[in-house]
Design an enzyme around this catalytic site. Sequence first.
Site, PDB file in Angstrom:
ATOM      1  N   CYS A 155      70.332  43.028 103.323  1.00  0.00           N
ATOM      2  CA  CYS A 155      69.980  44.450 103.251  1.00  0.00           C
ATOM      3  C   CYS A 155      68.909  44.853 104.253  1.00  0.00           C
ATOM      4  CB  CYS A 155      69.532  44.799 101.834  1.00  0.00           C
ATOM      5  SG  CYS A 155      70.902  44.816 100.652  1.00  0.00           S
ATOM      6  N   HIS A 162      89.987  45.388 102.712  1.00  0.00           N
ATOM      7  CA  HIS A 162      90.223  45.793 104.089  1.00  0.00           C
ATOM      8  C   HIS A 162      89.434  44.883 105.013  1.00  0.00           C
ATOM      9  CE1 HIS A 162      91.293  48.445 107.376  1.00  0.00           C
ATOM     10  NE2 HIS A 162      90.017  48.537 107.721  1.00  0.00           N
ATOM     11  N   ASP A 201      68.078  50.127  91.556  1.00  0.00           N
ATOM     12  CA  ASP A 201      67.924  48.726  91.915  1.00  0.00           C
ATOM     13  C   ASP A 201      67.078  48.610  93.177  1.00  0.00           C
ATOM     14  OD1 ASP A 201      69.878  49.549  93.712  1.00  0.00           O
ATOM     15  OD2 ASP A 201      71.198  47.848  93.385  1.00  0.00           O
TER      16      ASP A 201
END
EC number: 2.7.9.3
Length: 339
Positions: free
Chosen positions: A20, A148, A232
């Site tokens: 992240c 995908h 979160d």
Amino acid sequence: MTPTRQATVRLTQFAHGGGCACKIPPGELEEVVSGLTVPQLAGGDTPLLVGLATGDDAAVVTLPGRPGTAVVCTADFFTPVVDDPYDWGRIAAANALSDVYAMGGRPVLAVNLLAWPRDRLPFELAREVLRGGLDIATEAGCHVGGGHSVDDPEPKYGMAVTGVADPERLLRNDTGRPGLPLSLTKPLGLGVLNNRHKVTGERFAQAVATMTALNRDAAEAALAAGATCATDVTGFGLLGHLHKLAKASGVTAVLDTAAVPYLEGAREAVRDGFVSGGTRRNLEWVAPWTGFGSTDADTRLLLADAQTSGGLLVAGEVPGAPVVGELVPYDGSHTIVLE
């Protein structure tokens, strides 16, 4: 996958950032979406309960003819945060599922999102990534229905997840109110430990265990305790996500820095300079709204550390989770005050 292949390929070396921490900086992202408005669609039988306005963890819409059921939708993917492909898949899946838990929902269906440098990395590694994601989704009781893939110079993996929730029992980031305590369900320090892993190759089992732990139990405990406000803690760090929650709720958050838990080795990683650019950008972004007081520089960085698959930050007491602060009336200048 053979041990030899796993030992010779370091996935983190194929990415400019990790986990992240590779997100677009929050300040820049706010500018991108600032001019976008959500239109009121004709018909009105599927009202959007949670959308773009407060930057919450997922979108929520009600179902026609099903007033007691809401659909929760999210997508999350990122570059390798660890070298082990199976662990990366598990971490990325837990992180994507977390957005549904952070809204008080239950994930029911996920599809894979995979970008792979097919001329540089063998597909046996991609299979391990997908296997890791499948195993975590299975643990969560969530179907995986395909997905995908694209050929990309940089490997990326994650999931688009659909969940269900009770629209009367959502966890949102705009429902905090003065007097509520703040509970944090996972320790901080994932970003600096992951960055140390990327640079040195050291493996931190405590970080992997934390990142692959589902936020399901924490979300259920928060709902059972009557909480309505949560988010979160991921790429924008504790301070970044707390700022968004406090701003959306119109309150100030007072954070007890001594009560915040950290992973073993996190402070040493900061001391040794393993701080990502994403973490430094997080701190710069929240600085204008934060009263830092006498908090030292290393602690400020840890509080802004870009987490990957971090815990829930709940406005309310959660059994087993430390209380790290409280919400108070907005003081007119700060969304966060550190004590």
